[in-house]
Design an enzyme around this catalytic site. Sequence first.
Site, PDB file in Angstrom:
ATOM      1  N   ASP A  45      27.546  43.070  41.422  1.00  0.00           N
ATOM      2  CA  ASP A  45      28.661  42.212  41.830  1.00  0.00           C
ATOM      3  C   ASP A  45      28.765  42.158  43.352  1.00  0.00           C
ATOM      4  OD1 ASP A  45      31.472  40.940  40.941  1.00  0.00           O
ATOM      5  OD2 ASP A  45      31.779  42.158  42.736  1.00  0.00           O
ATOM      6  N   TYR A  50      31.361  39.453  51.464  1.00  0.00           N
ATOM      7  CA  TYR A  50      30.928  40.848  51.681  1.00  0.00           C
ATOM      8  C   TYR A  50      29.813  40.936  52.734  1.00  0.00           C
ATOM      9  CZ  TYR A  50      33.285  41.754  47.167  1.00  0.00           C
ATOM     10  OH  TYR A  50      34.177  41.831  46.131  1.00  0.00           O
ATOM     11  N   LYS A  75      30.584  35.312  44.671  1.00  0.00           N
ATOM     12  CA  LYS A  75      31.894  34.635  44.709  1.00  0.00           C
ATOM     13  C   LYS A  75      31.971  33.733  45.934  1.00  0.00           C
ATOM     14  CE  LYS A  75      33.643  39.092  43.130  1.00  0.00           C
ATOM     15  NZ  LYS A  75      32.905  40.083  43.938  1.00  0.00           N
ATOM     16  N   HIS A 106      36.908  33.265  44.442  1.00  0.00           N
ATOM     17  CA  HIS A 106      37.288  34.643  44.800  1.00  0.00           C
ATOM     18  C   HIS A 106      38.794  34.894  44.707  1.00  0.00           C
ATOM     19  CE1 HIS A 106      35.476  38.165  47.272  1.00  0.00           C
ATOM     20  NE2 HIS A 106      36.502  38.586  46.592  1.00  0.00           N
TER      21      HIS A 106
END
Length: 282
Positions: A45, A50, A75, A106
């Site tokens: 994930d 990120y 996402k 998200h």
Amino acid sequence: MRFETVTFNNDRTMPSIGLGVYKARGDEAVKAIKVALDTGYRLIDTAAIYGNEAEVGQAIQESDVGREDIFLTTKIWMPDYQDPVTALNTSLKKLKTDYVDLYLLHWPNPKQFDRTIKAYQTLEKAVKEGKIRSLGVSNFTQIQLDELQKHVKLTPVLNQIEVHPYFSQKEMLKVNNEREIITQAWSPIGGMVERSDGSELNVLKDKTIMQISEKYDRTPVQVMLRWHMQNGCSAIPKSVTPERIRSNFDVFNFHLEDEDMALMDSLNKDLRAGPHPDQFNG
Ligand SMILES: NC(=O)c1ccc[n+]([C@@H]2O[C@H](COP(=O)([O-])OP(=O)(O)OC[C@H]3O[C@@H](n4cnc5c(N)ncnc54)[C@H](OP(=O)(O)O)[C@@H]3O)[C@@H](O)[C@H]2O)c1
């Protein structure tokens, strides 16, 4: 290694336990993902925000596990709801793949929810084109799910939300279940377990969880992950520490008794670590 799966409303399946990679960076991220794949994890994930999609793609390419055997989630971040096609293509390029197994909005972005709906509608076309195998959401409340579903064709397969023993979200689990939407727990072990101030969210030090873990001769994290699974939730614990990555996946050969599930349920404090979905705007 044997693992459990959950089945989506579109009949596709996903491993119930995966590796979360929020805050995992550079080489550390690449190594963690390789250890996870070697251990038997088949769900990773990540998210555009990120900043490690390239590392995820690199680790998958360098591992012995084929892309087709890995379930990959990423996402789309809120400002990109303006141009979801570009955002998706950018993620695919970084991930070095031509499809994602699961693409999530998200956050609901309540101040511009009409844009959120439009982004989902655009991404429905990417499902048809095969760039997205399954489409889902993250951090959506009941009202936001209902509003979205009025305007779209595909029911989200999954809603990824904050769930841990101090924030058990039983009501949201029920809402998702009623809509045939799988709940996936983020921060499934409390997220901030490393807090040095010993503050309340340190679920790992919870006395009741420690007692249950002694009873089963398991770690507190393993007990929490079992609790998620037995509640019908998928969970994506994050770790960059090889022993923890391995130990967190050793959860498919024991079962919590009803009385211990009830004890775990009793720990809820409605203690949210992240922002409230109604108040978080990109
Ligand atoms: N959709 C969203 O809005 C959203 C929000 C937050 C997170 N997420 C996703 O959910 C994933 C998990 O959430 P999270 O990272 O916030 O929190 P988490 O998985 O609940 O906790 C991660 C923390 O626990 C530590 N840890 C892991 N296994 C452990 C063990 N066996 N013993 C002791 N400590 C352990 C990790 O340390 P080390 O890494 O140092 O081992 C890290 O500090 C994220 O990585 C991300 O993929 C999604």
